[in-house]
Scaffold this motif. Structure first.
Motif, PDB file in Angstrom:
ATOM      1  N   THR A   1     -37.411 -76.638 -46.907  1.00 27.38           N
ATOM      2  CA  THR A   1     -38.398 -76.913 -45.854  1.00 27.38           C
ATOM      3  C   THR A   1     -38.227 -76.025 -44.622  1.00 27.38           C
ATOM      4  OG1 THR A   1     -38.170 -79.180 -46.606  1.00 27.38           O
ATOM      5  CG2 THR A   1     -39.534 -78.812 -44.646  1.00 27.38           C
ATOM      6  N   TYR A   2     -37.018 -75.962 -44.113  1.00 29.96           N
ATOM      7  CA  TYR A   2     -36.824 -75.235 -42.850  1.00 29.96           C
ATOM      8  C   TYR A   2     -36.128 -73.887 -43.018  1.00 29.96           C
ATOM      9  CZ  TYR A   2     -38.407 -79.574 -40.863  1.00 29.96           C
ATOM     10  OH  TYR A   2     -39.176 -80.659 -40.564  1.00 29.96           O
ATOM     11  N   MET A   3     -36.140 -73.394 -44.232  1.00 27.93           N
ATOM     12  CA  MET A   3     -35.524 -72.093 -44.474  1.00 27.93           C
ATOM     13  C   MET A   3     -36.401 -70.993 -43.849  1.00 27.93           C
ATOM     14  SD  MET A   3     -34.690 -70.604 -48.234  1.00 27.93           S
ATOM     15  CE  MET A   3     -33.277 -71.574 -48.661  1.00 27.93           C
ATOM     16  N   PRO A   4     -35.801 -70.006 -43.172  1.00 32.54           N
ATOM     17  CA  PRO A   4     -36.653 -68.960 -42.602  1.00 32.54           C
ATOM     18  C   PRO A   4     -37.366 -68.155 -43.689  1.00 32.54           C
ATOM     19  CG  PRO A   4     -34.329 -68.415 -42.320  1.00 32.54           C
ATOM     20  CD  PRO A   4     -34.384 -69.812 -42.864  1.00 32.54           C
ATOM     21  N   SER A   5     -38.519 -67.622 -43.354  1.00 26.86           N
ATOM     22  CA  SER A   5     -39.380 -67.071 -44.405  1.00 26.86           C
ATOM     23  C   SER A   5     -38.741 -65.901 -45.145  1.00 26.86           C
ATOM     24  CB  SER A   5     -40.735 -66.682 -43.843  1.00 26.86           C
ATOM     25  OG  SER A   5     -40.591 -65.986 -42.648  1.00 26.86           O
ATOM     26  N   HIS A   6     -37.938 -65.081 -44.456  1.00 24.96           N
ATOM     27  CA  HIS A   6     -37.389 -63.937 -45.194  1.00 24.96           C
ATOM     28  C   HIS A   6     -36.425 -64.394 -46.288  1.00 24.96           C
ATOM     29  CE1 HIS A   6     -34.578 -64.508 -41.812  1.00 24.96           C
ATOM     30  NE2 HIS A   6     -33.653 -64.079 -42.635  1.00 24.96           N
ATOM     31  N   LYS A   7     -35.792 -65.549 -46.071  1.00 24.25           N
ATOM     32  CA  LYS A   7     -34.918 -66.065 -47.135  1.00 24.25           C
ATOM     33  C   LYS A   7     -35.743 -66.586 -48.304  1.00 24.25           C
ATOM     34  CE  LYS A   7     -30.673 -66.629 -44.806  1.00 24.25           C
ATOM     35  NZ  LYS A   7     -30.281 -67.506 -43.695  1.00 24.25           N
ATOM     36  N   LYS A   8     -36.883 -67.189 -47.967  1.00 20.62           N
ATOM     37  CA  LYS A   8     -37.742 -67.696 -49.038  1.00 20.62           C
ATOM     38  C   LYS A   8     -38.251 -66.549 -49.896  1.00 20.62           C
ATOM     39  CE  LYS A   8     -39.230 -71.851 -46.634  1.00 20.62           C
ATOM     40  NZ  LYS A   8     -40.335 -72.517 -45.948  1.00 20.62           N
ATOM     41  N   VAL A   9     -38.588 -65.451 -49.239  1.00  9.59           N
ATOM     42  CA  VAL A   9     -39.024 -64.281 -50.002  1.00  9.59           C
ATOM     43  C   VAL A   9     -37.894 -63.860 -50.944  1.00  9.59           C
ATOM     44  CG1 VAL A   9     -39.723 -61.868 -49.864  1.00  9.59           C
ATOM     45  CG2 VAL A   9     -40.634 -63.514 -48.237  1.00  9.59           C
ATOM     46  N   GLY A  10     -36.683 -63.928 -50.425  1.00 14.17           N
ATOM     47  CA  GLY A  10     -35.533 -63.582 -51.251  1.00 14.17           C
ATOM     48  C   GLY A  10     -35.400 -64.490 -52.459  1.00 14.17           C
ATOM     49  N   LEU A  11     -35.817 -65.749 -52.320  1.00 10.16           N
ATOM     50  CA  LEU A  11     -35.732 -66.678 -53.456  1.00 10.16           C
ATOM     51  C   LEU A  11     -36.813 -66.425 -54.493  1.00 10.16           C
ATOM     52  CD1 LEU A  11     -35.059 -70.169 -51.823  1.00 10.16           C
ATOM     53  CD2 LEU A  11     -33.469 -68.723 -53.092  1.00 10.16           C
ATOM     54  N   GLY A  12     -37.794 -65.621 -54.152  1.00  7.50           N
ATOM     55  CA  GLY A  12     -38.830 -65.322 -55.133  1.00  7.50           C
ATOM     56  C   GLY A  12     -40.184 -65.923 -54.828  1.00  7.50           C
ATOM     57  N   ILE A  13     -40.409 -66.290 -53.561  1.00  8.10           N
ATOM     58  CA  ILE A  13     -41.733 -66.782 -53.199  1.00  8.10           C
ATOM     59  C   ILE A  13     -42.480 -65.649 -52.516  1.00  8.10           C
ATOM     60  CG2 ILE A  13     -43.019 -68.515 -51.906  1.00  8.10           C
ATOM     61  CD1 ILE A  13     -40.548 -70.259 -51.953  1.00  8.10           C
ATOM     62  N   ALA A  14     -43.673 -65.354 -53.025  1.00 12.05           N
ATOM     63  CA  ALA A  14     -44.428 -64.271 -52.405  1.00 12.05           C
ATOM     64  C   ALA A  14     -45.778 -64.793 -51.963  1.00 12.05           C
ATOM     65  CB  ALA A  14     -44.616 -63.124 -53.383  1.00 12.05           C
ATOM     66  N   LEU A  15     -46.290 -64.200 -50.896  1.00 11.39           N
ATOM     67  CA  LEU A  15     -47.607 -64.586 -50.411  1.00 11.39           C
ATOM     68  C   LEU A  15     -48.477 -63.350 -50.274  1.00 11.39           C
ATOM     69  CD1 LEU A  15     -49.609 -66.635 -49.072  1.00 11.39           C
ATOM     70  CD2 LEU A  15     -48.521 -66.089 -46.898  1.00 11.39           C
ATOM     71  N   VAL A  16     -49.672 -63.433 -50.835  1.00  8.41           N
ATOM     72  CA  VAL A  16     -50.676 -62.411 -50.562  1.00  8.41           C
ATOM     73  C   VAL A  16     -51.565 -63.012 -49.483  1.00  8.41           C
ATOM     74  CG1 VAL A  16     -52.606 -61.110 -51.492  1.00  8.41           C
ATOM     75  CG2 VAL A  16     -50.589 -61.536 -52.908  1.00  8.41           C
ATOM     76  N   PRO A  17     -51.381 -62.592 -48.239  1.00 10.29           N
ATOM     77  CA  PRO A  17     -52.033 -63.327 -47.158  1.00 10.29           C
ATOM     78  C   PRO A  17     -53.525 -63.072 -47.095  1.00 10.29           C
ATOM     79  CG  PRO A  17     -50.870 -61.441 -46.271  1.00 10.29           C
ATOM     80  CD  PRO A  17     -50.583 -61.457 -47.738  1.00 10.29           C
ATOM     81  N   GLU A  18     -54.192 -64.028 -46.474  1.00  9.29           N
ATOM     82  CA  GLU A  18     -55.616 -63.894 -46.217  1.00  9.29           C
ATOM     83  C   GLU A  18     -55.797 -62.759 -45.203  1.00  9.29           C
ATOM     84  OE1 GLU A  18     -57.075 -67.402 -44.388  1.00  9.29           O
ATOM     85  OE2 GLU A  18     -59.153 -66.992 -44.879  1.00  9.29           O
ATOM     86  N   GLY A  19     -56.792 -61.927 -45.403  1.00  7.58           N
ATOM     87  CA  GLY A  19     -57.021 -60.853 -44.445  1.00  7.58           C
ATOM     88  C   GLY A  19     -56.039 -59.714 -44.598  1.00  7.58           C
ATOM     89  N   LYS A  20     -55.486 -59.592 -45.772  1.00  9.37           N
ATOM     90  CA  LYS A  20     -54.697 -58.413 -46.185  1.00  9.37           C
ATOM     91  C   LYS A  20     -53.401 -58.172 -45.425  1.00  9.37           C
ATOM     92  CE  LYS A  20     -58.750 -56.223 -48.067  1.00  9.37           C
ATOM     93  NZ  LYS A  20     -59.977 -56.426 -47.292  1.00  9.37           N
ATOM     94  N   HIS A  21     -53.474 -57.950 -44.114  1.00 11.06           N
ATOM     95  CA  HIS A  21     -52.242 -57.667 -43.374  1.00 11.06           C
ATOM     96  C   HIS A  21     -51.440 -56.518 -43.960  1.00 11.06           C
ATOM     97  CE1 HIS A  21     -52.714 -60.996 -40.636  1.00 11.06           C
ATOM     98  NE2 HIS A  21     -53.066 -61.736 -41.664  1.00 11.06           N
ATOM     99  N   LEU A  22     -52.137 -55.432 -44.220  1.00 10.62           N
ATOM    100  CA  LEU A  22     -51.446 -54.211 -44.639  1.00 10.62           C
ATOM    101  C   LEU A  22     -50.878 -53.503 -43.429  1.00 10.62           C
ATOM    102  CD1 LEU A  22     -53.928 -52.588 -47.138  1.00 10.62           C
ATOM    103  CD2 LEU A  22     -51.742 -53.658 -47.625  1.00 10.62           C
ATOM    104  N   PHE A  23     -50.110 -52.467 -43.674  1.00 12.77           N
ATOM    105  CA  PHE A  23     -49.648 -51.623 -42.577  1.00 12.77           C
ATOM    106  C   PHE A  23     -50.534 -50.380 -42.576  1.00 12.77           C
ATOM    107  CE2 PHE A  23     -45.797 -53.620 -44.509  1.00 12.77           C
ATOM    108  CZ  PHE A  23     -45.777 -54.685 -43.623  1.00 12.77           C
ATOM    109  N   PRO A  24     -51.578 -50.394 -41.755  1.00  8.40           N
ATOM    110  CA  PRO A  24     -52.628 -49.376 -41.911  1.00  8.40           C
ATOM    111  C   PRO A  24     -52.148 -47.941 -41.694  1.00  8.40           C
ATOM    112  CG  PRO A  24     -52.979 -50.718 -39.944  1.00  8.40           C
ATOM    113  CD  PRO A  24     -51.897 -51.368 -40.724  1.00  8.40           C
ATOM    114  N   ASN A  25     -51.128 -47.756 -40.854  1.00  8.66           N
ATOM    115  CA  ASN A  25     -50.694 -46.383 -40.577  1.00  8.66           C
ATOM    116  C   ASN A  25     -49.514 -45.947 -41.436  1.00  8.66           C
ATOM    117  OD1 ASN A  25     -52.638 -45.808 -38.578  1.00  8.66           O
ATOM    118  ND2 ASN A  25     -51.488 -47.137 -37.201  1.00  8.66           N
ATOM    119  N   MET A  26     -49.249 -46.693 -42.478  1.00  6.98           N
ATOM    120  CA  MET A  26     -48.230 -46.258 -43.427  1.00  6.98           C
ATOM    121  C   MET A  26     -48.942 -45.921 -44.728  1.00  6.98           C
ATOM    122  SD  MET A  26     -45.507 -49.247 -42.780  1.00  6.98           S
ATOM    123  CE  MET A  26     -43.908 -48.943 -42.264  1.00  6.98           C
ATOM    124  N   THR A  27     -48.289 -45.069 -45.536  1.00  2.00           N
ATOM    125  CA  THR A  27     -48.944 -44.691 -46.794  1.00  2.00           C
ATOM    126  C   THR A  27     -48.882 -45.855 -47.769  1.00  2.00           C
ATOM    127  OG1 THR A  27     -46.903 -43.896 -47.761  1.00  2.00           O
ATOM    128  CG2 THR A  27     -48.173 -42.304 -46.485  1.00  2.00           C
TER     129      THR A  27
END
Ligand SMILES: Nc1ncnc2c1ncn2[C@@H]1O[C@H](COP(=O)(O)OP(=O)(O)OP(=O)(O)O)[C@@H](O)[C@H]1O
Ligand SMILES: Nc1ncnc2c1ncn2[C@@H]1O[C@H](COP(=O)(O)OP(=O)(O)OP(=O)(O)O)[C@@H](O)[C@H]1O
Ligand SMILES: [Mg+2]
Ligand SMILES: [Mg+2]
Lengths: 295, 408, 251, 333, 235
Positions: E66-92
């Motif tokens: 529940t209260y695990m910070p999000s970067h740790k959750k990503v490490g556990l294998g949870i991924a989110l494709v966010p609404e509105g893309k949130h790409l890094f526009p100035n990176m390739t």
């Protein structure tokens, strides 16, 4: 005669500009990542000056060694201040962070005054000088400028090549996007703030190499205002932009004097300062992203 | 004055001071407070108190910190006069803050003594209770000009470069008038803004004017920068005199060999030869500690054995002595009477002579010029106060770097 | 006389043509639906109509006056009001104050004073069913309440033309029916022309709009009476999708 | 039926506070100069609040308007010193000049800088303040860096006694009136279309435009109003109270910061906030400088950071929220 | 695999989620439907931890996160494709994808992941040196999904992946989602406005309205319940 002065001032301007640029990178970095304007910027520069003084006068060490030490002091100060105040104010109106950073500056000034007193100090790091016919440059200034360029390059490489650098870039581009990539965004905020302050304090060392006199707790105010102008020249949120902004600013400051001196009945030097603020306004109006197109 | 600690029967005479202990004038403020405390100490413990109505009355010093801000100056001076009922008010440092407090003191008909506001215009405003101890700004560079005139009759070309501030431009005005009177040619006259961190463009232009000697400065930090950058740019002149900065010990600490031979006007310096004997010779009344006593009392007051008093301390201290003498002379602490007595007063102390004109402007005190010789401050002018001969022309920066000292 | 007329309006963002030579006409009191897939330029078209963007080409007329390059704040007093796709309340002000702002600077801006605006606000709030929230800060409303408040704020402007950008998204079908009924009543009373841009809620489009315009890649591909438009094969193709065809058309 | 006066109830605590200050100052020995300082902070806060509080724009160069106001009065007194028969008329002309100069400067600054938002606006306004000061010094306007000292002229114009009373009493009372007037104007703005427009644009400028609000007009209105009040504060609290002007002192950025602290401590955008902020700030500063001379800035910096982090809405902001819909609530906005 | 109990959260003082209950079984596609503003995106953000939960519990593979910070959750294998893309526009495109492999484990195996992404979206390989901001909407959506894949997830949450895409492209996205399930074996939590398409691919579905789960069941059940469709989906 005039040409000689002008070209001499030009060279001086470039050297000065490189140091100014470096002294603004921290401000831009913090604004770029956290959208916080560090109004206490100059006070952190002052801390760097005292670190240098301490290293040179009390420990008798080469000012270059003071750079990493100052950087470390800055990182620690930055982290402490970030967790004590900035973190809680990230979503508050900018008024709050403006006041908080200003107060942090006052706090530093008063603390340094209590420790070192309000004497105007200086030191003399004599490593020779070069005569360029049109002007003369002490090596210490050249070292300061080269040191600034080196640090700017280092930062550039760090940004482009390291994992932490890319995390920071990604947060600048899109913090939510960075979060879903598994970047510890809160950590990046803290790190950027600390790094920004670290750079600022380290820049105090280079500025002190450039101007090794007049060191006192209240010396920072002028640097804050200058850094604002420079940061805006460079686009406010881009540290490299700031570096080039510094170069441009150094040139403006040092060459416009020669021209204003032709107007009778005025104080040309004060007018150069007026000019730099005028340019600030014009740039903000026509191109708030800065004159140097940040990539 | 209706407000008077002594008159109110407190059995003490109280000096009130709104001091600049923090903020931008903290440096000068700290010195002034040390100087005042040293002299109050002397009055109470050496002198035995102020003789008034046949009794010895102790002197007390009451200070607040005005933070170098004008709003605080008025409220604190108001408090000193009406709540603490002090007998005299000492103004804060700087001309601006001194001006700020003056109307309050006037309205309470309270004696207002100025140890840190050098602007001549303060005394053109018609204040009745304002009295100056520090000398007026226009006289700062008279001595240097007189000296050059006397020892180097060939020197013709003078460059003036000062900070663009109320105080320094007034000094420059005084220097300019005096230089013209003495027949010097002013080849360069410019100011630079306060807070400047690079004087290169101005100094390059000055170099091109090829002056024989240079007068300039403004405050502490820019004076150091001025000297430093002249060295960087290799601008060699026969004489360089800088106001404010050059007389401080920190100046030579900061600049090392570059400071050799550089001069500065000062209201007072450690080493001046004002003494009881000299006073007697001139037929003047003497009061106060000797110079060495003053220095040790100052160290005791500040609790800092390393800090030496500078002229900010000395003039504030001398102001205490002037007040003491005036009170004793009239036998009263009434501001009107003391003010009148001060108008007639002429005396000498470790700070030198003291005399004011009708407007309250200090005219009796003359400044001294010091020169850095072999890392020490030597008083080289006026001749009557000399502790050593001036070195003229001073060595070039290259020579100094090679270890040449500015010895006469 | 047309109330609003667009002639060949084009709006580009860099290389992207968000609105491509769109012409349309709305008469007094008419109901028009604009539909189209995401990113087809509907919101941009609204922004051109109320002056947030000026078109790169083409003209906009309101009551036969050319308003193509008139700033937005001058359009509101002419009688153009809008709601936002993502509600934009003045969060710290109360609901009543929010709605009063509409009245104050809308069609009656010249003649109305603060007190009268607040009275109008109270009436509109009551009518739309937000009375009990009148003194709450607008920021704490639920999403649907915010949408209602936006409609109230727009109606308080006494507009002749009301632009609604997905105003009913997020409402229950029942709520939508009520809202449609309500809008019809108000519009009839006050002769408001409504351009409603409703994306997913066919129910509202069908029940409300007399005419539908379909956008695709910024271009107007269909302009026809509602039922006819919704059974047009091009619309089914770009917008409705095959599966949805029958039911939607039936409403 | 609501009382017709009820919209003006919130002025009651403001006036009561000013009156109480006045009474304390005149009756408690040795407090008048303190009260004068507090009145200055109150007026400064009230004036700044009209812009900062109501629009949410941070003008970091606000002190420039106090500065030009001071110059306005200085120019009137030094320029008309040869016509002492005009007497107090010269002071009146000084105020008019102060207002005109502040209005002109604010119009010029507003027209350009108000297009910027957030940090960009803040930095631009710092630039205006510094730039203007360097223009005065560099172009030697109005005596350049030497400034003007004109106590003597004031003495001549008004006579010694009156001049002395102006400097130590009437100037402060004028500041009181300016502060009170600024509060009245704040309330009138709040209750009128201007206030609604400003609230709307503070919350969402683009939405406000679409609602028919000419945001530029209202921003400029608030900016100029606030600036001209600042001009009069400068004229009274600086030029009349201490008849001199040196450029670095009247363009000192610390005053902007003090004004921000006052508004923020009290509660930005509230009517009572600047007053409460000014009292807290002024009184605590006064006692700190008396009891802990030399460390008050240090303590202040700590306190301010603490306050910002813990009560970002300010004292009156909190009270307002707590008392909303209570009997006291109608007095506090 | 994922279980949410009594979850509450919101922004500032505004509560958005009210006692939300939801379960996602391993290897399935679960669809979350509901009108705009229902709180679907908020639920996904709260699960990932970019919005702080106010109460309730989140279990991931029986672990309380529940209260695990999000970067740790990503490490556990949870991924989110966010609404509105949130790409890094100035990176390739390449840099964007590599940002997905930011975490150490993912970085170590980024080569393989990159191959997977390029096989799935050959278009991205062609465009790998282009700034992401200059891509077309569809390509940007591919980058977002690709970037999420680079984190080497077990559970992939997609927030309106078909938004802003032409129906044809939207169709492709749904095909891709099915590929993720069948070819790569991911578990998927899918938020969609496009109820029909979503129900078409999903195994289970939840209906959310005003921050509460109002109905749930297999896609077939939901599809066939006229009440639910009328009441919540407006179709
Ligand atoms: N300010 C802007 N700058 C650049 N591009 C924009 C801007 N506003 C809109 N666009 C682009 O213009 C196109 C049309 O956008 P618009 O918002 O009008 O679509 P829409 O039909 O309202 O879509 P939706 O149904 O998603 O609301 C989109 O591709 C969008 O990315
Ligand atoms: N960052 C935010 N700050 C404040 N409120 C927010 C934020 N994000 C969303 N909200 C609010 O939370 C509520 C739920 O929004 P959410 O985005 O979760 O809905 P959704 O079901 O995903 O809707 P959509 O279909 O439009 O994506 C909405 O009222 C929205 O206005
Ligand atoms: Mg839209
Ligand atoms: Mg969503």
């Amino acid at each position: 005669m005039l040409l000689e002065q002008l070209s001499g001032n030009l060279i001086q301007g470039v050297v000065l500009g490189a140091v100014y640029g470096m002294a603004t990178m921290g401000l831009s970095l913090i604004f770029g990542v956290l959208k916080v304007v560090n109004v206490g910027h100059g006070a952190f520069v002052m801390v760097g000056a005292f670190v240098t003084l301490f290293f040179f006068s009390s420990l008798g060490l080469n000012p270059f060694i003071a750079i990493p030490a100052a950087f470390l002091v800055g990182i620690l100060l930055g982290l402490a201040f970030y967790y004590a105040a900035i973190k809680k104010l990230l979503n508050a109106p900018e008024l709050a962070t403006l006041l908080a950073t200003f107060s942090a500056g006052v706090l530093l000034e008063e603390t340094v005054k209590m420790i070192f007193g309000s004497e105007y100090r200086g030191f003399n790091w004599d490593v020779g000088k070069v005569d360029l016919i049109v002007t003369a440059l002490p090596m210490s200034k050249i070292f300061a400028a080269l040191g600034s360029v080196a640090i700017a390059l280092l930062l550039y490489v760090w940004f482009k090549r390291t994992r932490a650098g890319s995390a920071m870039r990604s947060v600048v581009e899109d913090s939510h996007g960075a979060r879903v990539c598994g970047v510890n965004v809160d950590g990046v905020y803290a790190m950027s703030f600390a790094l920004g302050i670290g750079l600022t304090v380290a820049s105090g060392v280079l500025l002190t190499m450039f101007i090794p006199v007049g060191i006192n707790p209240y010396m920072g105010g002028g640097y804050t205002l200058k850094a604002f102008v420079i940061a805006v020249l460079g686009g406010l949120s881009s540290p490299y932009g700031a570096f080039f902004g510094g170069l441009v600013f150094g040139l403006i400051e040092n060459t416009s004097y020669t021209l204003f001196a032709f107007i009778p009945g005025v104080e040309p030097f004060s007018l150069t300062r007026f000019l730099s603020f005028l340019i600030l306004l014009i740039i903000l109006l026509i191109r708030p992203t800065g004159i140097i197109k940040a990539k | 004055s209706t407000f008077s600690a002594f008159a109110a029967g407190h059995g003490k005479i109280v000096i009130g001071h709104s001091a600049c202990l923090s903020g931008k004038y903290a440096k000068a403020g700290e010195q002034a407070v040390g100087g005042i405390e040293a002299c109050v100490d002397w009055v109470n413990n050496e002198y035995g108190g102020i003789t008034l109505g046949g009794k010895k009355v102790p002197l007390k010093y009451k200070k607040y910190d005005c933070e170098s801000k004008k709003e605080s100056v008025t409220s604190l001076i108001g408090r000193l006069i009406t709540v603490d009922k002090v007998d005299v008010v000492f103004a804060p440092y700087s001309s601006g803050l001194t001006l700020r407090g003056a109307p309050i003191a006037e309205s309470h008909q309270m004696l207002y003594m100025d140890h840190g506001g050098a602007n001549n215009k303060i005394f053109e405003q018609g204040f009745r209770y304002a009295v100056q101890t520090i000398g007026p700004a226009t006289s700062y560079h008279k001595g240097t000009l007189d000296m050059v005139k006397k020892i180097a009759p060939d020197a013709k070309k003078v460059a003036l470069a000062y900070e663009d501030s109320e105080f320094a431009t007034m000094v420059m005005e005084g220097a300019k008038n005096h230089a013209e009177k003495l027949g010097f040619e002013i080849v360069f006259e410019r100011t630079y803004p306060k807070g400047t961190t690079d004087l290169t463009p101005l100094l390059s232009a000055m170099k091109a004017a090829k002056p024989d000697f240079v007068l300039g400065g403004g405050h502490f930090e820019d004076g150091q920068l001025f000297n430093r950058q002249m060295a960087d740019l290799n601008i060699n002149v026969d004489c360089l005199s800088l106001i404010a900065a050059a007389t401080l010990p920190a100046f030579s600490d900061a600049l090392g060999h570059m400071a050799e031979g550089v001069m500065g006007p000062s209201h007072w310096e450690y080493g001046v030869t004002y003494s009881k004997e000299a006073a007697k010779e001139k037929g003047k009344q003497w009061i106060g500690p000797s110079q060495d006593e003053f220095v040790s009392l100052f160290k005791k007051a500040t609790g800092d054995q390393k800090m030496l008093p500078d002229y900010h301390a000395a003039e504030a201290g001398a102001q205490v002595l002037a007040y003491v003498l005036a009170v004793e002379k009239t036998g009263s602490t009434d501001s009107d009477k003391v003010r009148a007595a001060l108008g007639d007063l002429e005396f000498m102390s470790f700070y030198g002579s003291w005399d004011i004109d009708d407007s309250g402007l200090q005219v009796g005190h003359s400044m001294v010029d010091v020169q850095w010789q072999d890392g020490k401050r030597v008083i080289v002018w006026p001749e009557s106060a000399q502790t050593g001969k001036p070195c003229y022309p001073m060595p070039t920066f290259d020579e100094k770097k090679d270890g040449k000292k500015a010895l006469p | 006389m047309s109330l609003l007329r667009l002639e060949n309006v084009t709006k580009r963002f860099g290389g992207l043509v968000a609105v491509d030579r769109v012409s349309l006409e709305i008469k007094k009191g008419e109901f028009l639906g604009i539909v189209g897939p995401n990113g087809s330029g509907k919101t941009t078209l609204f922004n051109v109509i109320n002056g947030v963007f000026y078109p790169d080409e083409g003209r906009v007329f309101f009551e036969e006056t050319d308003i193509t390059r008139m700033p937005p704040y001058k359009r509101a007093p002419l009688g153009i009001a809008r709601t936002f796709q993502i509600p934009r309340p003045f969060a710290s002000a109360t609901v009543r104050e929010n709605v009063a702002v509409g009245a104050m600077f809308g069609f009656q801006a010249k003649t109305i004073n603060v007190e009268q605006s607040l009275e109008i606000a109270d009436k509109v709030i009551e009518r739309i069913g937000l009375s009990s929230h009148g003194n709450k800060s607008a920021g704490v409303l639920t999403p649907v309440e915010k949408k209602l408040m936006e409609i109230a704020r727009a109606l308080a402007m006494k507009p002749k033309l009301l632009l609604m950008d997905e105003a009913m998204a997020g409402m229950h079908p029942g709520e939508i029916d009520n809202m449609v009924k309500f809008l019809r009543e108000v519009a009839q009373e006050e002769e408001i022309a409504i351009v409603a841009m409703v994306e997913h809620i066919m129910r509202a489009v069908v029940n409300m709009a007399e005419k539908v315009i379909v956008l695709d890649y910024g271009e107007k591909i269909v302009d026809a009476p509602t039922r006819e438009a919704l059974s047009d094969p091009r619309v089914v193709d770009v917008y409705l999708g095959k599966g949805a065809k029958e039911e939607n058309a039936e409403g | 039926m609501k009382n017709r006066l009820s919209p003006y109830y919130p002025l009651l605590p403001v006036f009561v506070a000013y009156f109480a200050l006045f009474l304390v100052g005149r009756n408690v020995e040795g407090t008048w100069q303190l009260v004068a300082t507090l009145l200055f902070y109150c007026a400064l806060g009230q004036a700044f609040n009209i812009f900062l509080g109501m629009t949410g724009y941070v003008d970091f160069g606000y002190v420039a308007f106090l500065g030009v106001g001071t110059y306005g009065m200085a120019i009137a007194i030094t320029g008309l010193a040869n016509f002492p028969q005009l007497g107090l008329g010269i002071v009146a002309i000084g105020f008019v000049l102060a207002i005109i100069m502040a209005t002109l400067l604010s119009t010029a600054v507003g027209a350009v800088a108000l297009r910027l938002r957030g940090a960009y606006f803040a930095i631009a306004t710092i630039g205006v303040n510094e730039g203007f000061r360097f223009l005065i010094e560099g172009a030697n306007l109005w005596n350049g860096s030497s400034g003007m000292i004109f106590t003597a002229q004031l003495n001549e114009i008004l006579g010694r006694d009156l001049a002395s009373r102006v400097m130590t009493l009437w100037a402060d009372i004028l500041v009181l009136f300016i502060g009170a007037l600024a509060a009245v104007v704040t309330l009138l703005y709040m209750k009128s279309k201007i206030g609604y427009a400003l609230t709307a644009l503070r919350e969402d400028e683009d939405a406000a435009k679409v609602m028919g609000i000419n945001v530029t007009k209202y921003k400029i209105t608030a900016f100029i109003t606030s600036a001209s009040f600042a001009g009069t504060v400068g004229a009274a609290a600086w030029a009349l109270k201490t008849p001199y002007v040196f450029p670095p002192e009247v363009f000192e950025i610390h005053y902007t910061i003090e004004a921000i602290i006052i508004v923020m401590l009290g509660g930005a955008g509230t009517l009572l906030g600047p007053l409460v902020g000014a009292l807290i700030y002024g009184v605590s500063k006064y006692y700190l400088s008396i009891f802990l001379p030399g460390v008050q800035l240090f303590i202040f910096a700590l306190v301010i950071i603490f306050v910002i982090v813990t009560f970002p809405e300010g004292v009156v902001g909190v009270i307002k929220r707590k008392t909303r819909n209570t009997a006291i609530g109608q007095y506090i906005i | 695999m994922l279980k949410v109990e009594n979850l509450e959260s919101g922004y500032g003082a505004m509560q958005v989620l009210w006692q939300t209950e939801l379960e996602v079984e391993k290897g399935t596609i679960t669809s979350l439907l509901g009108p705009n503003g229902a709180g679907k995106s908020t639920l996904l953000s709260t699960i990932l931890g970019s919005v702080r939960p106010w109460g309730g519990v989140i279990y991931y593979e029986n672990q309380d996160i529940t209260y695990m910070p999000s970067h740790k959750k990503v490490g556990l294998g949870i991924a989110l494709v966010p609404e509105g893309k949130h790409l890094f526009p100035n990176m390739t495109v390449y840099e964007n994808l590599m940002m997905g492999a930011y975490q150490k484990d993912a970085y170590a195996r980024s080569r393989e992941s990159l191959d997977t992404v390029y096989t799935l979206f050959p278009r991205l390989k062609e465009r790998s040196w282009q700034m992401a901001g200059l891509l077309s909407g569809g390509e940007q959506q591919m980058v977002t999904i690709g970037r999420a894949l680079m984190t080497m997830p077990q559970l992939m949450m997609l927030d309106e992946p078909s938004q802003g895409l032409a129906p044809k492209l939207a169709g492709e996205v749904f095909e891709t989602i099915e590929k993720l399930k069948y070819d790569i074996g991911l578990t998927i939590l899918l938020v969609e406005q496009n109820a029909d398409a979503s129900l078409g691919t999903a195994d289970y579905a939840y209906i959310m309205h005003e921050g509460k789960i109002k109905a749930s069941g297999t896609s077939e059940e939901i599809k066939n319940s006229k009440d639910i469709r009328e009441a919540f989906l407006g179709i």
